[in-house]
Motif scaffolding. Structure first.
Motif, PDB file in Angstrom:
ATOM      1  N   SER A 183       6.992  10.752  -5.956  1.00 16.21           N
ATOM      2  CA  SER A 183       7.620  11.611  -4.935  1.00 16.21           C
ATOM      3  C   SER A 183       9.098  11.829  -5.180  1.00 16.21           C
ATOM      4  CB  SER A 183       7.508  10.960  -3.547  1.00 16.21           C
ATOM      5  OG  SER A 183       6.278  10.350  -3.372  1.00 16.21           O
ATOM      6  N   LYS A 190       0.845  -1.196   0.000  1.00 11.12           N
ATOM      7  CA  LYS A 190       0.000   0.000   0.000  1.00 11.12           C
ATOM      8  C   LYS A 190       0.879   1.244   0.000  1.00 11.12           C
ATOM      9  CE  LYS A 190      -2.130  -0.894   3.900  1.00 11.12           C
ATOM     10  NZ  LYS A 190      -3.471  -0.564   4.145  1.00 11.12           N
ATOM     11  N   GLY A 247       2.257   5.021   1.226  1.00 13.51           N
ATOM     12  CA  GLY A 247       2.523   5.704   2.493  1.00 13.51           C
ATOM     13  C   GLY A 247       3.422   4.957   3.455  1.00 13.51           C
ATOM     14  N   VAL A 248       3.931   3.802   3.034  1.00  9.51           N
ATOM     15  CA  VAL A 248       4.777   3.016   3.955  1.00  9.51           C
ATOM     16  C   VAL A 248       6.255   3.404   3.848  1.00  9.51           C
ATOM     17  CG1 VAL A 248       3.180   1.040   3.981  1.00  9.51           C
ATOM     18  CG2 VAL A 248       5.062   1.073   2.331  1.00  9.51           C
ATOM     19  N   ILE A 287      14.839  11.717   8.530  1.00 13.03           N
ATOM     20  CA  ILE A 287      14.472  11.172   7.208  1.00 13.03           C
ATOM     21  C   ILE A 287      13.427  12.091   6.575  1.00 13.03           C
ATOM     22  CG2 ILE A 287      13.290   9.272   6.002  1.00 13.03           C
ATOM     23  CD1 ILE A 287      14.750   7.302   7.665  1.00 13.03           C
ATOM     24  N   GLY A 288      12.418  12.457   7.370  1.00 12.72           N
ATOM     25  CA  GLY A 288      11.390  13.369   6.861  1.00 12.72           C
ATOM     26  C   GLY A 288      12.013  14.706   6.442  1.00 12.72           C
TER      27      GLY A 288
END
Ligand code: ADP
Length: 276
Positions: A70, A36, A38-39, A240-241
């Motif tokens: 992305s 899925k 968003g992981v 990371i973000g």
């Protein structure tokens, strides 16, 4: 809404030949899949690519995640016109990576891709067949999530993939979908290079200790269940973000961090793929 000038694939045999010809110059084609969205599939794709490049390999990164491309954002790249000729598109160079993304097509970053199935397949086929990577050691392919038509097209078009890296999060809801991804690879005879458990615990920015805020170990359990390698567990790390938002591969911009070291360990088996 984005419009793409490409036409859907019209001659599957010719398209396949083009893809084969391009892929023949690339030693290891690795599909990054997830059950899925968003992981952290794209985050893992960027950082696997950057860590392999750091290890001295020639690496390309192809983003065919049609609905959530992305990679340009994560590498600080803007949408841009394709360079090259009609059927030999030049990849964009970002540091030590060659990059191509469906996200480059969309000049308006707020606009979704509203394409019907055949158009999506045509674009995926075109990206696999037309990008002039030259000789590469690795091509990391950030695939669309799930087990639908789009990841199916990618996996089927690449005739001799090294295999798939599957990204999951620790929660059961993600693991249920990852089981489907593993079965999907089995049905396609796609070797599974391993599972990465992302967002596995929280790496405290003050002391570096990893706190398990969810159940963890789901990735390793799945790997054992399916008899595939477990590549490693990557914690939630605020850096990371931040690196993603700053458009820098985390493994480069936080090179000395423990999480970057985990990423370097995750790529070790990928550095020793046996081509059979
Ligand atoms: P996907 O490709 O599976 O949809 P992304 O890679 O786009 O997921 O990640 C979604 C968001 O989560 C991004 O903002 C990314 O920066 C963030 N993220 C992913 N993995 C981590 C992590 N281990 N720690 C912190 N943030 C993460």
């Amino acid at each position: 809404m984005s419009t793409c000038k490409s036409q859907p694939a019209t001659n599957p045999a010719q398209d396949q030949e083009k893809v084969n010809a391009r892929m023949a110059h690339i030693k290891h084609k690795i599909c990054v899949l997830s059950g899925k969205g968003g992981v952290g599939k794209s985050t893992v794709s960027v950082n696997l690519a950057a860590a392999l490049a750091e290890a001295g390999k020639k690496v390309g990164l192809l983003d065919v995640d049609i609905h959530g491309p992305s990679i340009p954002t994560m590498l600080g790249l803007r949408p841009q016109p394709f360079m090259g000729t009609a059927d030999a598109i030049e990849p964009v160079v970002a540091g030590n990576l060659k990059v191509m993304s469906v996200g480059f097509v969309n000049e308006d970053l707020d606009a979704p891709f509203i394409w019907r199935g055949p158009m999506k397949m045509g674009v995926i086929t075109q990206f696999l067949g037309d990008v002039e990577w030259g000789e590469l050691d690795y091509l990391i392919i950030d695939c669309p999530p799930g087990t639908g038509d789009e990841p199916l097209s990618v996996c089927q078009l690449i005739k001799e993939p090294a295999g798939a890296v599957i990204v999951t999060t620790p929660q059961k809801v993600a693991a249920v979908d990852v089981r489907k991804s593993l079965t999907f690879c089995g049905k396609l005879n796609m070797p599974v290079l391993g599972i990465v458990e992302n967002m596995s615990g929280f790496a405290c920015p003050k002391c570096g200790e990893v706190v398990n805020i969810f159940h963890s170990g789901g990735g390793a359990e799945l790997a054992a269940d399916f008899g595939v390698p477990f590549l490693g567990a990557l914690p939630i790390d605020p850096a990371i973000g931040m690196a993603c938002d700053a458009g820098q591969p985390f493994v480069q911009s936080y090179a000395a961090s423990e999480t970057a070291q985990i990423l370097r360990e995750i790529i070790q088996p990928l550095l020793h793929i046996n081509r059979g």
